[in-house]
Design a protein around this motif. Structure first.
Motif, PDB file in Angstrom:
ATOM      1  N   ASN A  88       0.762  -1.064   0.054  1.00  0.00           N
ATOM      2  CA  ASN A  88       0.016   0.130   0.092  1.00  0.00           C
ATOM      3  C   ASN A  88       0.702   1.025   0.074  1.00  0.00           C
ATOM      4  N   LYS A  91      -0.903   4.954  -0.895  1.00  0.00           N
ATOM      5  CA  LYS A  91      -1.784   5.424  -0.193  1.00  0.00           C
ATOM      6  C   LYS A  91      -1.296   5.556   1.496  1.00  0.00           C
ATOM      7  N   ASP A 114      -2.933  -2.245  -5.411  1.00  0.00           N
ATOM      8  CA  ASP A 114      -4.446  -2.849  -5.627  1.00  0.00           C
ATOM      9  C   ASP A 114      -5.229  -1.526  -6.014  1.00  0.00           C
ATOM     10  N   ASP A 115      -6.282  -2.322  -7.012  1.00  0.00           N
ATOM     11  CA  ASP A 115      -7.318  -1.300  -7.422  1.00  0.00           C
ATOM     12  C   ASP A 115      -8.373  -1.447  -6.352  1.00  0.00           C
ATOM     13  N   TYR A 116      -8.947  -0.324  -5.544  1.00  0.00           N
ATOM     14  CA  TYR A 116      -9.807  -0.370  -4.611  1.00  0.00           C
ATOM     15  C   TYR A 116     -11.429  -0.023  -5.340  1.00  0.00           C
TER      16      TYR A 116
END
Length: 175
Positions: A88, A91, A114-116
């Protein structure tokens, strides 16, 4: 980093405390000296459980591992937290302000972000229930968690199935 070591059903040795400080030096470079780490060591039958929780600027990183040896579980926890940070990176980078950017430069390989995106949205009707009724409903639905309106506190709560076979309850604290 301020490190607190707590023992449940055991008293961690000084060698464990020293190893914990050494292993968390790897993690400290991401957060700086103002972060707080809480390490909880528990002994159960044939295994040792170590839980590491790091608090920094409103963010919480947590890892729990089981092993035959307490030091092995500690090593796995430290590695797991580093993996969380790497996974992450962008972020977390936005949230961590002090010293985090230089530490990220030292890491060679990052896992892709990752695509959230939300795949599915679901509306639920909340009816007042007791915690026991919510757990029963969760088990009947064969879910890992269940959102409900607690009939005693009138708060929206969540019950969930824990990995150790028990149940957990999340109660919101709105200030």
């Amino acid at each position: 980093m301020k490190i607190t070591v707590i023992g449940r059903k055991c008293t961690p040795r000084d060698s464990f405390r020293e190893r914990a400080e050494k292993r968390l030096k790897k993690v400290e470079k991401f957060f700086g000296a103002e972060a707080e780490a809480k390490i909880t060591a528990t002994v159960e039958k044939n295994e040792q459980i170590v839980e590491v929780t790091i608090y920094h600027d409103g963010m919480i990183f947590r890892s729990q591992e089981r092993a035959v040896n307490m030091n092995d579980a500690l090593d796995r926890c430290a590695d797991s937290i580093v993996r969380q940070i790497r996974k992450n990176k962008t972020k977390v980078e936005k949230r961590l302000r002090s010293g985090a950017f230089d530490a990220y430069e030292a890491i060679d390989v990052f896992e892709p972000e990752d695509d959230y995106s939300v795949i599915r949205s679901k509306e639920i009707t909340l009816k007042p229930q007791s915690v026991e009724e919510a757990i029963l409903q969760m088990n009947l639905l064969d879910h890992q968690f269940y959102v409900f309106l607690d009939s005693t506190t009138e708060k929206i709560c969540v019950v969930y199935a824990r990995k150790d076979g028990g149940y957990g309850l999340i109660i919101p604290d709105v200030d």
